[in-house]
Design a protein around this motif. Structure first.
Motif, PDB file in Angstrom:
ATOM      1  N   HIS A  70       7.925  -5.863  14.516  1.00 56.42           N
ATOM      2  CA  HIS A  70       7.184  -5.938  13.254  1.00 56.42           C
ATOM      3  C   HIS A  70       7.955  -5.254  12.127  1.00 56.42           C
ATOM      4  N   PHE A  71       8.541  -4.091  12.424  1.00 62.32           N
ATOM      5  CA  PHE A  71       9.291  -3.390  11.389  1.00 62.32           C
ATOM      6  C   PHE A  71      10.479  -4.220  10.899  1.00 62.32           C
ATOM      7  N   GLN A  72      11.213  -4.817  11.834  1.00 57.89           N
ATOM      8  CA  GLN A  72      12.381  -5.612  11.436  1.00 57.89           C
ATOM      9  C   GLN A  72      11.974  -6.844  10.631  1.00 57.89           C
ATOM     10  N   ARG A  73      10.860  -7.464  11.030  1.00 59.82           N
ATOM     11  CA  ARG A  73      10.402  -8.655  10.301  1.00 59.82           C
ATOM     12  C   ARG A  73       9.916  -8.263   8.912  1.00 59.82           C
ATOM     13  N   MET A  74       9.170  -7.186   8.799  1.00 60.23           N
ATOM     14  CA  MET A  74       8.707  -6.699   7.504  1.00 60.23           C
ATOM     15  C   MET A  74       9.893  -6.346   6.617  1.00 60.23           C
ATOM     16  N   PHE A  75      10.852  -5.627   7.172  1.00 61.71           N
ATOM     17  CA  PHE A  75      12.016  -5.190   6.396  1.00 61.71           C
ATOM     18  C   PHE A  75      12.765  -6.396   5.843  1.00 61.71           C
TER      19      PHE A  75
ATOM     20  N   SER B 135       0.821  -1.199   0.000  1.00 63.27           N
ATOM     21  CA  SER B 135       0.000   0.000   0.000  1.00 63.27           C
ATOM     22  C   SER B 135       0.863   1.260   0.000  1.00 63.27           C
ATOM     23  N   LEU B 136       0.286   2.349  -0.509  1.00 69.16           N
ATOM     24  CA  LEU B 136       1.001   3.624  -0.557  1.00 69.16           C
ATOM     25  C   LEU B 136       1.364   4.094   0.845  1.00 69.16           C
ATOM     26  N   GLU B 137       0.444   3.898   1.803  1.00 70.25           N
ATOM     27  CA  GLU B 137       0.705   4.331   3.182  1.00 70.25           C
ATOM     28  C   GLU B 137       1.935   3.623   3.755  1.00 70.25           C
ATOM     29  N   TRP B 138       2.010   2.292   3.588  1.00 73.43           N
ATOM     30  CA  TRP B 138       3.162   1.553   4.127  1.00 73.43           C
ATOM     31  C   TRP B 138       4.425   1.916   3.370  1.00 73.43           C
ATOM     32  N   LEU B 139       4.324   2.163   2.076  1.00 74.69           N
ATOM     33  CA  LEU B 139       5.479   2.577   1.271  1.00 74.69           C
ATOM     34  C   LEU B 139       6.073   3.874   1.820  1.00 74.69           C
TER      35      LEU B 139
ATOM     36  N   GLN C  15       6.504 -20.458  -0.453  1.00 77.09           N
ATOM     37  CA  GLN C  15       7.349 -19.262  -0.537  1.00 77.09           C
ATOM     38  C   GLN C  15       6.548 -18.080  -1.101  1.00 77.09           C
ATOM     39  N   LYS C  16       5.696 -18.375  -2.066  1.00 75.16           N
ATOM     40  CA  LYS C  16       4.853 -17.325  -2.651  1.00 75.16           C
ATOM     41  C   LYS C  16       3.868 -16.789  -1.616  1.00 75.16           C
ATOM     42  N   VAL C  17       3.326 -17.690  -0.773  1.00 69.87           N
ATOM     43  CA  VAL C  17       2.412 -17.263   0.285  1.00 69.87           C
ATOM     44  C   VAL C  17       3.128 -16.329   1.259  1.00 69.87           C
ATOM     45  N   TRP C  18       4.337 -16.705   1.689  1.00 70.58           N
ATOM     46  CA  TRP C  18       5.116 -15.843   2.584  1.00 70.58           C
ATOM     47  C   TRP C  18       5.308 -14.461   1.955  1.00 70.58           C
ATOM     48  N   GLN C  19       5.647 -14.443   0.683  1.00 70.82           N
ATOM     49  CA  GLN C  19       5.881 -13.173  -0.010  1.00 70.82           C
ATOM     50  C   GLN C  19       4.625 -12.307  -0.003  1.00 70.82           C
ATOM     51  N   ARG C  20       3.495 -12.912  -0.287  1.00 67.34           N
ATOM     52  CA  ARG C  20       2.247 -12.146  -0.351  1.00 67.34           C
ATOM     53  C   ARG C  20       1.813 -11.659   1.026  1.00 67.34           C
ATOM     54  N   ILE C  21       2.095 -12.447   2.072  1.00 62.87           N
ATOM     55  CA  ILE C  21       1.736 -12.016   3.425  1.00 62.87           C
ATOM     56  C   ILE C  21       2.396 -10.678   3.749  1.00 62.87           C
ATOM     57  N   TYR C  22       3.679 -10.559   3.450  1.00 61.10           N
ATOM     58  CA  TYR C  22       4.429  -9.352   3.829  1.00 61.10           C
ATOM     59  C   TYR C  22       4.325  -8.236   2.798  1.00 61.10           C
ATOM     60  N   GLN C  23       4.106  -8.573   1.540  1.00 60.54           N
ATOM     61  CA  GLN C  23       3.994  -7.539   0.526  1.00 60.54           C
ATOM     62  C   GLN C  23       2.571  -6.995   0.401  1.00 60.54           C
TER      63      GLN C  23
END
Length: 289
Positions: free
Chosen positions: A39-44, A2-6, A241-249
């Motif tokens: 959360h920030f470190q895990r997202m990053f 999302s733009l907000e998280w970006l 792996q795709k599921v993990w990617q979509r969870i965080y992206q």
């Protein structure tokens, strides 16, 4: 994303760049992203493939290399400037990244490595549903075998598959499953601590401490939590792996939840892991923002 998280990530990156010559303060950086430090470190890490600490380390050594090649400032002063408390520790870290010593970086025409500043771009995609469920689960005990790994230089991505291969080959994973009380076998990331780059990875099944003790296995308690549960359908490892990617992206940036800091689970059903219909799950502990 999302733009907000970006925009939040951009604020955090701007602050990191401003403070490359100061001690890393992850609490302040996370605050710039309106996020908890964990959360920030895990997202990053999930978005970039490097931890915050590793990113800052490589950026500092990139800036140090540029300064060495363009100035006559003493190596010792540059080492102190970028947070190293001795020439030896600076030289060791510098050589690991650039393959040469700091003094050699001043030689004309020498090759230096650059780790550029990370930038994110908003990608607009067609709507694709992402099914999930929220599950409340009381604390439970798991039994199995674990290793300790680090995220430095992607070591965990190499060591965890090797650990699975080892336990599958010697029959340990089958034994863990047979001794467990559930139908599934679990891959669990544990002991992920704020500011650290190491964690434990446990191949396990639900079970009891008594069974673990009498069979030479570890027993760990998974605390009570609210879980976001995502289903993966398809062959391993690409599908999950795709599921993990979509969870965080996609999911976290658009949700009102953040990672609570507890263990993460991958739940593997018994069956052909290469089949198109193979089902597995990702369980992530969450809390409301």
């Amino acid at each position: 994303m999302s733009l907000e998280w970006l925009l939040r990530i951009k604020n955090a990156l701007d602050l990191m760049e401003e403070r490359m010559q100061q001690p890393l303060d992850i609490d302040e950086i996370a605050k710039a992203a309106y996020s908890s430090p964990f959360h920030f470190q895990r997202m990053f890490y999930m978005l970039t493939g490097v931890t915050v600490a590793e990113y800052v380390r490589k950026r500092r050594l990139t800036l140090a290399a540029q300064e060495l090649s363009l100035s006559t400032t003493k190596v010792l002063d540059i080492a102190f400037k970028y947070g190293y408390d001795s020439p030896e520790s600076f030289s060791k870290a510098f050589r690991k990244v650039h393959g040469i010593s700091p003094s050699e970086a001043r030689n004309p025409g020498v090759n230096l490595k650059a780790f550029p500043r990370i930038t994110f771009h908003l990608s607009l995609k067609g709507d694709q549903e992402m099914d999930y469920k929220i599950v409340e689960k009381a604390a439970f005990t798991v039994i199995g075998k674990s290793i300790q790994v680090t995220t430095k230089n992607g070591e965990n991505l190499r060591e965890i598959p090797k650990f699975w291969d080892q336990l599958n080959a010697d029959g340990t994973s089958d034994r863990i499953h047979a001794l467990g009380t559930g139908d599934d076998i679990l891959g669990i990331c544990l002991d992920m601590k704020h500011g650290e780059e190491t964690f434990s990875y446990l191949i396990a099944a639900e079970g009891s401490e008594d069974v673990a003790a009498s069979n030479g296995l570890e027993a760990r308690t998974i605390p009570a939590a609210t879980w976001a549960v995502f289903t993966s359908i398809g062959p391993m490892p690409h599908s999950i792996q795709k599921v993990w990617q979509r969870i965080y992206q996609e999911w976290f940036p658009a949700s009102n939840y953040e990672h609570s800091g507890g263990p993460e689970l991958e739940v593997y059903t018994m069956g052909d892991t290469h089949a198109e219909e193979y089902r597995s799950e990702v369980w992530i502990p969450i809390t409301k923002k």
